[in-house]
Design a protein around this motif. Structure first.
Motif, short mmCIF file in Angstrom:
data_model
loop_
_atom_site.label_atom_id
_atom_site.label_comp_id
_atom_site.label_asym_id
_atom_site.label_seq_id
_atom_site.Cartn_x
_atom_site.Cartn_y
_atom_site.Cartn_z
N VAL A 1 -73.09 -18.42 -2.93
CA VAL A 1 -72.99 -17.01 -2.55
C VAL A 1 -73.39 -16.90 -1.09
CG1 VAL A 1 -73.93 -14.70 -2.89
CG2 VAL A 1 -73.42 -16.15 -4.88
N THR A 2 -72.50 -16.37 -0.29
CA THR A 2 -72.76 -16.19 1.13
C THR A 2 -72.61 -14.73 1.48
OG1 THR A 2 -71.93 -18.41 1.63
CG2 THR A 2 -72.12 -16.87 3.47
N VAL A 3 -73.67 -14.17 2.03
CA VAL A 3 -73.67 -12.76 2.44
C VAL A 3 -73.70 -12.74 3.96
CG1 VAL A 3 -74.74 -10.50 2.22
CG2 VAL A 3 -74.94 -12.19 0.36
N SER A 4 -72.61 -12.28 4.54
CA SER A 4 -72.49 -12.32 5.99
C SER A 4 -71.45 -11.31 6.45
CB SER A 4 -72.07 -13.73 6.44
OG SER A 4 -71.83 -13.75 7.84
N SER A 5 -71.68 -10.79 7.65
CA SER A 5 -70.71 -9.87 8.23
C SER A 5 -69.75 -10.61 9.14
CB SER A 5 -71.44 -8.76 8.99
OG SER A 5 -72.30 -9.31 9.97
N LEU B 1 -74.52 -12.27 -13.96
CA LEU B 1 -75.47 -11.80 -12.96
C LEU B 1 -74.74 -10.83 -12.05
CD1 LEU B 1 -78.26 -11.89 -11.62
CD2 LEU B 1 -77.44 -13.79 -10.22
N GLN B 2 -75.05 -9.56 -12.19
CA GLN B 2 -74.46 -8.53 -11.33
C GLN B 2 -75.37 -8.33 -10.13
OE1 GLN B 2 -71.48 -6.79 -11.65
NE2 GLN B 2 -71.98 -6.05 -9.58
N MET B 3 -74.82 -8.57 -8.96
CA MET B 3 -75.60 -8.48 -7.73
C MET B 3 -75.04 -7.36 -6.86
SD MET B 3 -76.05 -12.54 -6.87
CE MET B 3 -74.31 -12.78 -6.54
N ASN B 4 -75.85 -6.36 -6.64
CA ASN B 4 -75.46 -5.21 -5.82
C ASN B 4 -76.33 -5.14 -4.57
OD1 ASN B 4 -73.60 -4.43 -7.86
ND2 ASN B 4 -75.19 -3.25 -8.91
N SER B 5 -75.86 -4.38 -3.60
CA SER B 5 -76.61 -4.18 -2.34
C SER B 5 -77.06 -5.51 -1.77
CB SER B 5 -77.81 -3.26 -2.59
OG SER B 5 -77.41 -2.02 -3.12
N LEU B 6 -76.14 -6.43 -1.70
CA LEU B 6 -76.49 -7.79 -1.26
C LEU B 6 -76.95 -7.80 0.19
CD1 LEU B 6 -73.68 -9.69 -3.11
CD2 LEU B 6 -76.11 -10.25 -3.26
N LYS B 7 -77.89 -8.69 0.44
CA LYS B 7 -78.47 -8.85 1.77
C LYS B 7 -78.21 -10.26 2.27
CE LYS B 7 -82.31 -5.81 0.46
NZ LYS B 7 -83.78 -5.67 0.36
N VAL B 8 -78.29 -10.43 3.56
CA VAL B 8 -78.08 -11.75 4.15
C VAL B 8 -79.03 -12.77 3.51
CG1 VAL B 8 -78.25 -13.09 6.26
CG2 VAL B 8 -77.19 -10.83 6.31
N GLU B 9 -80.24 -12.35 3.23
CA GLU B 9 -81.23 -13.27 2.67
C GLU B 9 -80.96 -13.64 1.22
OE1 GLU B 9 -81.80 -10.39 4.27
OE2 GLU B 9 -83.45 -9.27 3.34
N SER C 1 -69.48 -19.42 -12.20
CA SER C 1 -68.31 -19.02 -11.43
C SER C 1 -68.57 -17.66 -10.81
CB SER C 1 -67.06 -18.98 -12.32
OG SER C 1 -67.22 -18.04 -13.36
N GLY C 2 -67.74 -17.30 -9.86
CA GLY C 2 -67.82 -15.97 -9.27
C GLY C 2 -68.45 -15.89 -7.90
N GLY C 3 -68.90 -17.02 -7.38
CA GLY C 3 -69.49 -16.99 -6.05
C GLY C 3 -68.44 -16.74 -4.98
N GLY C 4 -68.91 -16.52 -3.76
CA GLY C 4 -68.00 -16.30 -2.66
C GLY C 4 -68.68 -15.68 -1.47
N LEU C 5 -67.86 -15.18 -0.56
CA LEU C 5 -68.34 -14.55 0.66
C LEU C 5 -68.26 -13.04 0.50
CD1 LEU C 5 -69.15 -14.63 3.69
CD2 LEU C 5 -66.68 -14.76 4.19
N VAL C 6 -69.33 -12.36 0.84
CA VAL C 6 -69.37 -10.90 0.72
C VAL C 6 -70.15 -10.34 1.90
CG1 VAL C 6 -71.44 -10.95 -0.74
CG2 VAL C 6 -69.87 -8.99 -0.86
N GLN C 7 -69.80 -9.14 2.31
CA GLN C 7 -70.50 -8.50 3.41
C GLN C 7 -71.81 -7.90 2.93
OE1 GLN C 7 -67.81 -5.64 5.16
NE2 GLN C 7 -66.84 -7.21 6.43
N PRO C 8 -72.76 -7.76 3.82
CA PRO C 8 -74.01 -7.09 3.44
C PRO C 8 -73.74 -5.71 2.84
CG PRO C 8 -74.25 -8.12 5.57
CD PRO C 8 -72.80 -8.25 5.21
N GLY C 9 -74.45 -5.41 1.76
CA GLY C 9 -74.24 -4.16 1.05
C GLY C 9 -73.21 -4.26 -0.06
N GLY C 10 -72.49 -5.36 -0.12
CA GLY C 10 -71.48 -5.56 -1.13
C GLY C 10 -72.03 -6.04 -2.45
N SER C 11 -71.10 -6.31 -3.37
CA SER C 11 -71.47 -6.73 -4.72
C SER C 11 -70.68 -7.96 -5.14
CB SER C 11 -71.18 -5.60 -5.72
OG SER C 11 -71.95 -4.45 -5.45
N LEU C 12 -71.28 -8.72 -6.03
CA LEU C 12 -70.64 -9.85 -6.67
C LEU C 12 -71.13 -9.93 -8.09
CD1 LEU C 12 -70.74 -12.93 -4.23
CD2 LEU C 12 -68.70 -11.76 -5.08
N ARG C 13 -70.30 -10.48 -8.97
CA ARG C 13 -70.74 -10.77 -10.33
C ARG C 13 -70.51 -12.24 -10.62
NH1 ARG C 13 -68.89 -8.65 -16.33
NH2 ARG C 13 -67.13 -10.04 -15.93
#
Length: 124
Positions: free
Chosen positions: A120-124, A81-89, A7-19
């Motif tokens: 998990v989608t990283v997009s502006s 899984l703590q994900m910081n500084s997320l990138k589009v890739e 659980s915890g996925g979603g849409l986040v902007q580049p540079g953002g964080s998700l757990r």
């Protein structure tokens, strides 16, 4: 019956964080290690990182080192899984998995049980 649920996925902007969280049932955590994997569109699934029974992290891909961390709560049989500084890739479906293993972390091909994945989608 072994079950893993992310659980915890979603849409986040580049540079953002998700757990992300992965809750397990039907097995004794004492004998297993948890790993996180991901599969991006059009690509093969790749290992991200693992946490051993001794709480040591092994990174399966260098691209997340310094940005992603893994932790676990043995009492809850849950890994994070703590994900910081997320990138589009980093955009992918993320899966947790477990392997019956001793010391350290196994080869990514050694995992036996898998969750259904979370997007998990990283997009502006």
């Amino acid at each position: 019956q072994v079950q893993l649920m992310e659980s915890g996925g979603g849409l986040v902007q580049p540079g953002g964080s998700l757990r992300l969280s992965c809750s397990g049932s039907g097995f004794t955590l004492d004998y297993y290690v948890y790993g996180w994997f991901r599969q991006a569109p059009g690509k093969e699934r790749e290992g991200v990182l693992c946490i051993s029974r001794g709480d040591i992290t092994t990174y399966y891909t260098d691209s997340v080192e310094g940005r992603f961390t893994i932790s676990k709560d043995n009492a809850k049989n849950t890994v994070y899984l703590q994900m910081n500084s997320l990138k589009v890739e980093d955009t992918a479906v993320y899966y947790c998995a477990i392997a019956y293993w001793g010391y350290g972390c196994p080869d990514p091909n050694s995992y036996e049980y898998w969750g259904q994945g979370t997007q998990v989608t990283v997009s502006s």
